[in-house]
Design an enzyme around this catalytic site. Structure first.
Site, mmCIF file in Angstrom:
data_model
loop_
_atom_site.group_PDB
_atom_site.id
_atom_site.type_symbol
_atom_site.label_atom_id
_atom_site.label_comp_id
_atom_site.label_asym_id
_atom_site.label_seq_id
_atom_site.Cartn_x
_atom_site.Cartn_y
_atom_site.Cartn_z
ATOM 1 N N GLU A 1 -19.200 14.705 38.257
ATOM 2 C CA GLU A 1 -17.775 15.053 38.207
ATOM 3 C C GLU A 1 -17.629 16.560 38.314
ATOM 4 O O GLU A 1 -18.389 17.314 37.702
ATOM 5 C CB GLU A 1 -17.099 14.622 36.891
ATOM 6 C CG GLU A 1 -16.747 13.165 36.812
ATOM 7 C CD GLU A 1 -16.068 12.769 35.503
ATOM 8 O OE1 GLU A 1 -15.261 13.569 34.956
ATOM 9 O OE2 GLU A 1 -16.354 11.666 35.025
ATOM 10 N N GLU B 1 -20.031 11.030 29.407
ATOM 11 C CA GLU B 1 -19.627 12.055 28.438
ATOM 12 C C GLU B 1 -19.527 11.521 27.008
ATOM 13 O O GLU B 1 -18.449 11.554 26.395
ATOM 14 C CB GLU B 1 -18.277 12.658 28.833
ATOM 15 C CG GLU B 1 -18.254 13.299 30.199
ATOM 16 C CD GLU B 1 -16.944 14.034 30.503
ATOM 17 O OE1 GLU B 1 -16.017 13.970 29.679
ATOM 18 O OE2 GLU B 1 -16.867 14.685 31.556
HETATM 19 C C1 GAL Z 1 -13.517 14.000 32.392
HETATM 20 C C2 GAL Z 1 -13.570 12.487 32.250
HETATM 21 C C3 GAL Z 1 -12.755 11.775 33.263
HETATM 22 C C4 GAL Z 1 -11.481 12.474 33.691
HETATM 23 C C5 GAL Z 1 -11.726 13.949 33.870
HETATM 24 C C6 GAL Z 1 -10.517 14.743 34.298
HETATM 25 O O1 GAL Z 1 -13.906 14.612 31.222
HETATM 26 O O2 GAL Z 1 -14.877 12.002 32.356
HETATM 27 O O3 GAL Z 1 -12.532 10.487 32.768
HETATM 28 O O4 GAL Z 1 -10.428 12.198 32.834
HETATM 29 O O5 GAL Z 1 -12.273 14.483 32.710
HETATM 30 O O6 GAL Z 1 -9.592 14.955 33.292
#
Ligand code: GAL
Length: 466
Positions: free
Chosen positions: A369, A171
């Site tokens: 994710e 990201e």
């Molecule tokens: C994403 C990030 C993660 C984690 C997740 C949940 O944007 O890549 O590191 O923090 O959010 O909050």
């Protein structure tokens, strides 16, 4: 009535697992030789900014407990796992001497994961800059791209035999937005010109890592992980549509286009030029970006971005911020995760998949994710186990949309949940729990949640029915 159930079966070889990152899971141990990164430094000067004053040194103690945790990966059905190397652990000053403790640690972790037959994806950068480099201007200073390139090359040389696939950045737009257009990542500046330079340098660094990866091993595949949140306009009014288009240029296409297609969108280049924000570029640098595209893509998706026409008009001399181009839109009646306040919109994952299929050469990708944060999750513990049915439902709902996209030709090869064990989330620290496994912060005890058992069944069956 089982006969009414629909079976969602995924393609042969589809990967099931979770993602985490070094800075959010490892923790610091005495004598580990880790250098300070921007989070360690920020916590040392402003601990009150972090939820419960819990800092980055107290993340989930994976450094000490990785053997136990890798057993838990097996017990929860992982066929793939993503973590990241901490730059500040491997090269405590960002450049120069390699920390041998780190080499031993990462080789032990990666070997054990391989021994268990789990595919290993390793990311090189998850918001964690060695502080020594921050002191030299961090990502604003173009010299950093060569420091990053040297770090990436060191990783490829040290660990390529154990890593199945590499990732350059997680990201990358987030540190730009949160650190240079907001107050959520160090160095907490609001400076649009610096933000653009940081984004450009990060892209250049990513492309250099792709090049180095292929030089070290031409067979090895490398990706970038992007949060490809679609921007949905409030209405079909041209001003709302324009706002959504600009939001997408800034937040997704700024890395997606150069990483996958090798060039920046013309509209984005024109827009930043119009506002006098263009970074210094050279033909040679643009050729590096053009010639070193990623082999596949990681996609993080949590919630959609809903926008409307901006309410603020920018005047010469004023600090320029994204709100001058688009305003957030709070859609009435939206479905919400009441434990975190984020919108839930499962169809977003389908829209992302179709966009990649149609606009980005149907490049291979994985969900890297997706997940559901829950504040105060202990309230759901019954008979020692967190009964997180809401998480199971969240995952299933997203998988149904993903399955539909795959049936329509999307080239998605796996699903990784955020995350396997409750972890430290930056300023939010341990406020919101995301894991398949519960972490007791006091005792460091690990307990598989209901979703963890369910995830194993999902992986074993390569799908589910509902
Ligand atoms: C994403 C990030 C993660 C984690 C997740 C949940 O944007 O890549 O590191 O923090 O959010 O909050």
């Amino acid at each position: 009535m089982t006969e009414d159930k629909v079976v969602y079966h995924f393609p042969e070889g589809f990967l099931w697992g979770t993602s985490t990152s070094g800075p959010q899971s490892e923790g610091t141990e005495l004598g580990d030789g880790k250098g300070q990164n921007n989070w360690d430094y920020w916590y040392s000067i402003e601990p009150e900014r972090f939820h419960g004053e819990i800092g980055p040194e107290r993340t989930s103690t994976f450094y000490k407990n990785f053997k136990k945790d890798i057993e838990l990966l097996v017990e929860t059905g992982h066929t793939v796992f993503r973590t990241s190397i901490q730059w500040s652990r491997l090269l405590p000053k960002g450049i120069g001497e390699v920390n041998q403790e780190a080499v031993t640690f990462y080789r032990s972790v990666f070997s054990l994961i391989k021994e268990k037959g789990i595919q290993l994806f390793v990311n090189l950068y998850h918001f964690d800059l060695p502080y020594a480099l921050q002191e030299q201007g961090g990502w604003e200073n173009k010299d950093i791209v060569w420091a990053y390139e040297a770090y990436a090359r060191t990783c490829f040389e040290l660990f390529d035999d154990l890593v199945d696939r590499w990732i350059t950045f997680n990201e990358p737009i987030v540190p730009v937005e949160c650190g240079y257009l907001g107050d959520y990542h160090y160095p907490c500046k609001v400076d649009a010109k610096a933000a653009v330079a940081v984004a450009y340098h990060t892209q250049l660094a990513s492309s250099l890592a792709v090049k180095a990866c292929h030089e070290v091993n031409p067979e090895k595949k490398i990706a970038i992980v992007l949060n490809l949140t679609p921007a949905y306009p409030r209405s079909e009014h041209p001003d709302d549509v324009k706002a959504a288009k600009i939001a997408e240029l800034f937040q997704t296409k700024s890395f997606l286009d150069p990483s996958v297609l090798g060039e920046y969108p013309r509209d984005l280049v024109d827009l930043i030029e119009e506002y006098g924000l263009s970074p210094e570029t050279s033909e040679e640098e643009l050729a590096i970006i053009r010639e070193n595209r990623v082999d596949f893509l990681g996609v993080n998706y949590y919630q959609p971005l809903r926008v409307q026409a901006p309410t603020k008009v920018w005047k010469e001399g004023e600090v320029l911020t994204p709100e001058h181009f688009f305003a957030p839109y709070d859609m009435p009646g939206k479905k919400i995760n009441p434990h975190r306040g984020w919108e839930i919109y499962e169809k977003g994952i389908y829209d992302i998949a179709i966009n990649i299929r149609d606009q980005y050469n149907n490049i291979e990708w994985l969900v890297t994710e997706n997940g559901m944060g829950v504040e105060g999750e202990v309230a759901f513990r019954q008979d020692e186990v967190i009964q997180d049915d809401y998480r199971i439902e969240f995952i299933e709902d997203h998988l149904i949309e993903l399955h539909r996209a795959i049936e329509e030709g999307a080239n998605c090869k796996g699903y990784m949940l955020w995350t396997f064990i409750d972890c430290w989330s930056w300023l939010n620290a341990y406020k919101n729990r995301y894991g398949l496994v519960e972490l007791d912060l006091e005792t460091q005890e690990r307990r598989i949640k209901k979703s963890g058992r369910w995830f194993k069944a999902l992986s074993d069956a390569n799908g589910f029915s509902r």
